[in-house]
Design an enzyme around this catalytic site. Structure first.
Site, PDB file in Angstrom:
ATOM      1  N   GLU A  69     -19.048  10.086 -18.408  1.00  0.00           N
ATOM      2  CA  GLU A  69     -20.335  10.361 -17.470  1.00  0.00           C
ATOM      3  C   GLU A  69     -21.712   9.878 -17.976  1.00  0.00           C
ATOM      4  OE1 GLU A  69     -20.132  10.812 -14.660  1.00  0.00           O
ATOM      5  OE2 GLU A  69     -17.839  11.174 -14.022  1.00  0.00           O
ATOM      6  N   TYR A 152     -26.165  16.185 -11.553  1.00  0.00           N
ATOM      7  CA  TYR A 152     -25.077  15.157 -11.433  1.00  0.00           C
ATOM      8  C   TYR A 152     -23.848  15.225 -12.310  1.00  0.00           C
ATOM      9  CZ  TYR A 152     -21.762  11.307 -11.540  1.00  0.00           C
ATOM     10  OH  TYR A 152     -20.884  10.819 -11.693  1.00  0.00           O
ATOM     11  N   ASP A 170     -24.195  11.431  -6.318  1.00  0.00           N
ATOM     12  CA  ASP A 170     -24.708  10.510  -7.138  1.00  0.00           C
ATOM     13  C   ASP A 170     -25.503   9.080  -6.121  1.00  0.00           C
ATOM     14  OD1 ASP A 170     -22.467   9.057  -6.088  1.00  0.00           O
ATOM     15  OD2 ASP A 170     -22.550   7.768  -7.808  1.00  0.00           O
TER      16      ASP A 170
END
Length: 346
Positions: A69, A152, A170
């Site tokens: 991520e 996010y 996102d």
DNA sequence: GACTCGTGGCC
DNA sequence: TGGCCAAGAGT
């Protein structure tokens, strides 16, 4: 499953496309009609079409998902893949990374871009060791407190690593919502409260389904409902898309493009590239007097070019800019001064 | 909110 | 060819 020809508008905003007469999605009367069908169709499409990415493997650790991520922030999947594999092999746990100097993280970040993310990932690993028993924390708030983790990433890790029901938003999800629900070509430049509220309203109630929904909508935006040339023929909800129903109108705002040539970012990137590729420290005089050639050979070429500052070609006030860029890098912790020169933090 | 912060591929 | 874009975060 027969496709229905209705558009979705669970939000309460303006709507020009025809839609079922239903209350707002956030009211006490439950989700608008057709929402469950969207959940089904998009998650089933995802089951069939999802890319086989290593951080989606059931055996991937929370740390592997966390690393992915961070690396995927503003960076395409194809470029992340090799670096992610190398990273996880080198540092299989947060403690493994935390045991290294931060410069090692920057060095192995390679050319992913935004190298401060490497610094923050290293700091996050240290925080996991210091405050979470060496494990990736499991809740949104704990994740949010880590360096480099915003709304996010906190939601994504909580959802994808720990199965929590989180509203993940996102750039891909925002674009899908803008088209499918709002009938617009692109979302607003920045995430709005209304968008977030709508994303919440679209979420499946079931935790397991919500995780698949988040991943599926993100994937849809990444491979079908793309920014420039959407592949609508491959879309599982084409008949429900408000943007298509409206005749695919053009964007109503002009993206403001990111300048690059001649910016401090370009100079910073070039300096970090030199430090990363150097075995040891680089004399400050070499860094500043024999600047990297920024314009010859294209954006991927970075090489020391002995010569005057004029080697910077079109850059304005290169000496000042080099000084400023280096000062910034030192201040950010991306570089360190030693007796012999400048190097990655050790 | 407006800016800053890398990099490389693509239409 | 070059502006646009990519699983954002921090100030």
């Amino acid at each position: 499953m027969t496709a229905r020809s209705t558009t979705m508008n669970p939000g309460s905003g303006s709507a020009t496309a025809p839609r079922p007469a239903a209350g707002g999605a956030g009211d006490a009367h439950g989700p608008p009609p057709g929402l469950e069908a969207l959940h089904t169709r998009i998650t089933e499409w995802f089951s069939d079409e999802a890319r086989d990415l290593p951080w989606r493997d059931p055996g991937c650790t929370p740390w592997g998902i966390f690393v992915s991520e961070i690396m995927l922030q503003q960076t395409p999947v194809v470029r992340v893949l090799p670096v992610w594999r190398d990273w996880l092999q080198r540092w299989p746990t947060p403690a493994d990374l935390a045991a290294e100097p931060s410069g090692a993280a920057v060095r192995h970040w390679g050319r992913l871009g935004y190298p401060r993310r490497a610094l923050r990932l290293h700091a996050a690993a240290s925080a996991m060791v210091a405050g979470h028993d060496g494990e990736v924390p499991t809740t949104h708030d704990e994740l949010l407190a880590l360096p480099g983790v915003g709304a996010y990433t906190a939601a994504a890790v909580a959802a994808f690593a720990f199965g929590r029901r989180e509203t993940v938003v996102d750039t891909n999800i925002r674009r899908v919502h803008a088209r499918l629900v709002d009938g617009k070509a692109l979302p607003a430049p920045a995430l709005t409260a209304a968008e977030m509220k709508r994303a919440v309203a679209l979420m499946p109630g079931d935790a397991g389904l919500s995780v698949r929904w988040n991943a599926a909508v993100m994937e849809l935006g990444a491979v079908v409902c793309t920014a420039r040339a959407p592949r609508c023929v491959a879309c599982p909800v084409l008949d429900a898309c408000a943007w298509v129903a409206a005749g695919r109108p053009a964007p109503d705002h002009v993206p403001k493009g990111q300048a690059w040539a001649g910016t401090d970012r370009q100079v910073r990137g070039a300096i970090v590239a030199v430090l990363r590729d150097a075995e040891d420290e680089v004399p400050r005089s070499v860094l500043l007097d024999a600047p990297v050639d920024l314009l010859q050979g294209g954006p991927s070429t970075v090489a020391l070019t002995p010569g005057p500052l004029a080697a910077l070609h079109g850059l304005q006030a290169p000496a000042e800019q080099l000084e400023r860029a280096l000062t910034g890098l030192l201040a950010d912790g991306l570089a360190e001064e030693s007796e012999g020169g400048v190097r990655l933090p050790g």
